[in-house]
Design a protein around this motif. Structure first.
Motif, PDB file in Angstrom:
ATOM      1  N   ARG A  35      33.199  84.663 -50.518  1.00 29.17           N
ATOM      2  CA  ARG A  35      34.089  83.948 -49.595  1.00 29.17           C
ATOM      3  C   ARG A  35      34.417  84.788 -48.368  1.00 29.17           C
ATOM      4  N   ASN A  57      43.855  90.123 -55.965  1.00 31.06           N
ATOM      5  CA  ASN A  57      45.200  89.551 -55.865  1.00 31.06           C
ATOM      6  C   ASN A  57      46.237  90.666 -55.844  1.00 31.06           C
ATOM      7  N   TYR A 113      42.355  76.838 -58.909  1.00 30.94           N
ATOM      8  CA  TYR A 113      43.020  77.719 -59.885  1.00 30.94           C
ATOM      9  C   TYR A 113      42.844  77.284 -61.346  1.00 30.94           C
ATOM     10  N   GLY A 114      43.261  78.199 -62.239  1.00 30.27           N
ATOM     11  CA  GLY A 114      43.468  77.842 -63.637  1.00 30.27           C
ATOM     12  C   GLY A 114      44.846  77.189 -63.731  1.00 30.27           C
ATOM     13  N   GLU A 145      40.534  75.085 -66.174  1.00 36.40           N
ATOM     14  CA  GLU A 145      40.041  75.821 -65.009  1.00 36.40           C
ATOM     15  C   GLU A 145      39.671  74.860 -63.895  1.00 36.40           C
ATOM     16  N   LYS A 146      40.291  75.053 -62.757  1.00 37.79           N
ATOM     17  CA  LYS A 146      39.968  74.348 -61.505  1.00 37.79           C
ATOM     18  C   LYS A 146      39.763  72.844 -61.658  1.00 37.79           C
ATOM     19  N   VAL A 193      47.569  79.857 -62.515  1.00 39.53           N
ATOM     20  CA  VAL A 193      47.401  81.300 -62.755  1.00 39.53           C
ATOM     21  C   VAL A 193      47.459  82.057 -61.428  1.00 39.53           C
ATOM     22  N   GLY A 219      46.958  85.477 -60.957  1.00 37.25           N
ATOM     23  CA  GLY A 219      46.202  86.723 -60.793  1.00 37.25           C
ATOM     24  C   GLY A 219      46.572  87.871 -61.720  1.00 37.25           C
ATOM     25  N   TYR A 257      47.674  88.763 -65.915  1.00 38.81           N
ATOM     26  CA  TYR A 257      47.763  88.241 -67.272  1.00 38.81           C
ATOM     27  C   TYR A 257      48.146  89.380 -68.218  1.00 38.81           C
ATOM     28  N   GLN A 274      34.679  81.353 -68.758  1.00 41.48           N
ATOM     29  CA  GLN A 274      35.961  81.335 -68.059  1.00 41.48           C
ATOM     30  C   GLN A 274      37.080  81.859 -68.967  1.00 41.48           C
ATOM     31  N   ARG A 297      52.237  86.037 -54.261  1.00 39.94           N
ATOM     32  CA  ARG A 297      50.871  86.431 -54.569  1.00 39.94           C
ATOM     33  C   ARG A 297      50.066  86.420 -53.273  1.00 39.94           C
TER      34      ARG A 297
HETATM   35  C1  G1P Z   1      40.212  83.124 -60.770  1.00 39.63           C
HETATM   36  C2  G1P Z   1      40.508  82.378 -62.076  1.00 39.63           C
HETATM   37  C3  G1P Z   1      41.533  81.274 -61.836  1.00 39.63           C
HETATM   38  C4  G1P Z   1      42.778  81.876 -61.198  1.00 39.63           C
HETATM   39  C5  G1P Z   1      42.402  82.607 -59.903  1.00 39.63           C
HETATM   40  C6  G1P Z   1      43.624  83.326 -59.306  1.00 39.63           C
HETATM   41  O1  G1P Z   1      39.499  82.250 -59.917  1.00 39.63           O
HETATM   42  O2  G1P Z   1      39.313  81.845 -62.617  1.00 39.63           O
HETATM   43  O3  G1P Z   1      41.863  80.658 -63.059  1.00 39.63           O
HETATM   44  O4  G1P Z   1      43.752  80.892 -60.946  1.00 39.63           O
HETATM   45  O5  G1P Z   1      41.388  83.588 -60.145  1.00 39.63           O
HETATM   46  O6  G1P Z   1      43.267  83.998 -58.140  1.00 39.63           O
HETATM   47  P1  G1P Z   1      38.703  82.763 -58.587  1.00 39.63           P
HETATM   48  O7  G1P Z   1      39.749  82.930 -57.529  1.00 39.63           O
HETATM   49  O8  G1P Z   1      38.053  84.059 -58.948  1.00 39.63           O
HETATM   50  O9  G1P Z   1      37.740  81.665 -58.257  1.00 39.63           O
END
Ligand code: G1P
Length: 296
Positions: free
Chosen positions: A16, A132, A171-172, A191-192, A204, A206, A208, A230, A253
């Protein structure tokens, strides 16, 4: 019962932010005068973490270099009497016990976390995403607040935040019930999902904390969204076997994996700096008053 170990998944390609992150890991991009991952490590150490495992992939060795002594740099700095730089580097090298492991094939966040099984052994542990930065509004760090939940219930605790429904697909997302202000007992995780299929707008953020039973679940978690294993799918299964809590973070965040958010964070951090605040604010005001930068 306290959390002493953390893992930082930092193996992803960071597309990205391409092309800036083709040969520089996105975790090594600067936020003020420190790379992003150093902010994360410092926050972890401040929270009481003693050992960190960073999950990297080929081409991301500059992360190892950053936290390790490099002889020729030390020699040069000594030759040039750069004592402040020597002290800073010395402090950096001794921040925390750091280990590294390679994720050979980029099979997802869940697969990366599973690589930490031998490092973690039978303890609860934290996962801090490498892109994050979670700032806290209170005296304790967000991670410390989550550690308290872990200690109180001996259960996993996921840092979360509420977001507008139209961006939950990034996000999750949590399904659960609020048991006290800002604390949820979760039933599941997705997830997403699309906004229509999202169980809530709590996602979520970043960070846990997991009990070691997440590894048993991860070992049996099939490939999910985007053809990857995932962690969110494993959390969904875990929440069906044992208590998993979601904690609403009392802070902010910063998503460093997205250009606009990265730039905003850089400006915000600079505006908080005593030396930079005044000259930067004056420059922003002067720049915005010029015709060519006016909002259209
Ligand atoms: C990942 C996780 C997602 C979370 C996110 C937070 O996704 O898979 O569940 O909410 O980080 O930054 P990514 O941002 O790597 O696509």
């Amino acid at each position: 019962m306290s959390i002493r170990k953390a893992i930082i998944p930092a193996a992803g390609l960071g597309t990205r932010m391409y092309t800036s992150t083709k040969s520089i890991p996105k975790e090594m991009l600067p936020l003020m005068n420190r790379p992003i991952i150093e902010h994360i490590v410092r926050d972890a150490v401040r929270s009481g973490i003693e050992e960190i495992l960073v999950i990297i992939s080929r081409g991301k060795e500059s992360i190892i270099d950053h936290f390790s002594p490099i002889e020729h740099i030390n020699k040069e700095l000594k030759k040039k009497d750069k004592f402040n730089a020597i002290i800073e580097i010395e402090e950096l090298n001794n921040l925390c016990k750091m280990e590294y492991v390679y994720q050979e094939e980029l099979r997802g966040l869940g697969d990366a976390i599973l690589l930490a099984k031998d490092f973690v052994k039978q303890e609860g542990f934290a996962v801090l995403l490498g892109d994050n930065i979670v700032e806290s509004y209170g005296d304790e760090t967000t991670l410390q607040s989550m550690m308290k939940v872990y200690e109180r219930f001996s259960s996993s605790c996921i840092g979360t935040q509420r977001v507008p429904l139209d961006i939950v697909h990034r996000y999750g997302v949590m399904d659960g019930v609020e048991i006290e202000e800002g604390l949820y007992r979760t039933r599941g995780w997705v997830e997403k999902p699309s906004a229509n299929n999202a169980p809530s707008d709590i996602v979520v953020a970043g960070q846990y904390i997991f009990t070691p039973s997440i590894f048993d679940v991860l070992e049996h978690t099939p490939v999910g969204k985007n053809g990857e294993i995932q962690i969110t799918d494993a959390m969904d299964r875990l929440a069906k076997n044992e208590q998993v809590f979601a904690y609403k973070i009392n802070g902010k965040r910063h998503d460093m994996g997205n250009l606009l958010s990265y730039i905003k964070s850089m400006v915000e951090f600079a505006l908080k700096d005593d030396k930079l605040r005044d000259p930067l604010s004056s420059w922003i005001e002067a720049t915005l008053s010029k015709d060519k930068y006016r909002r259209r």
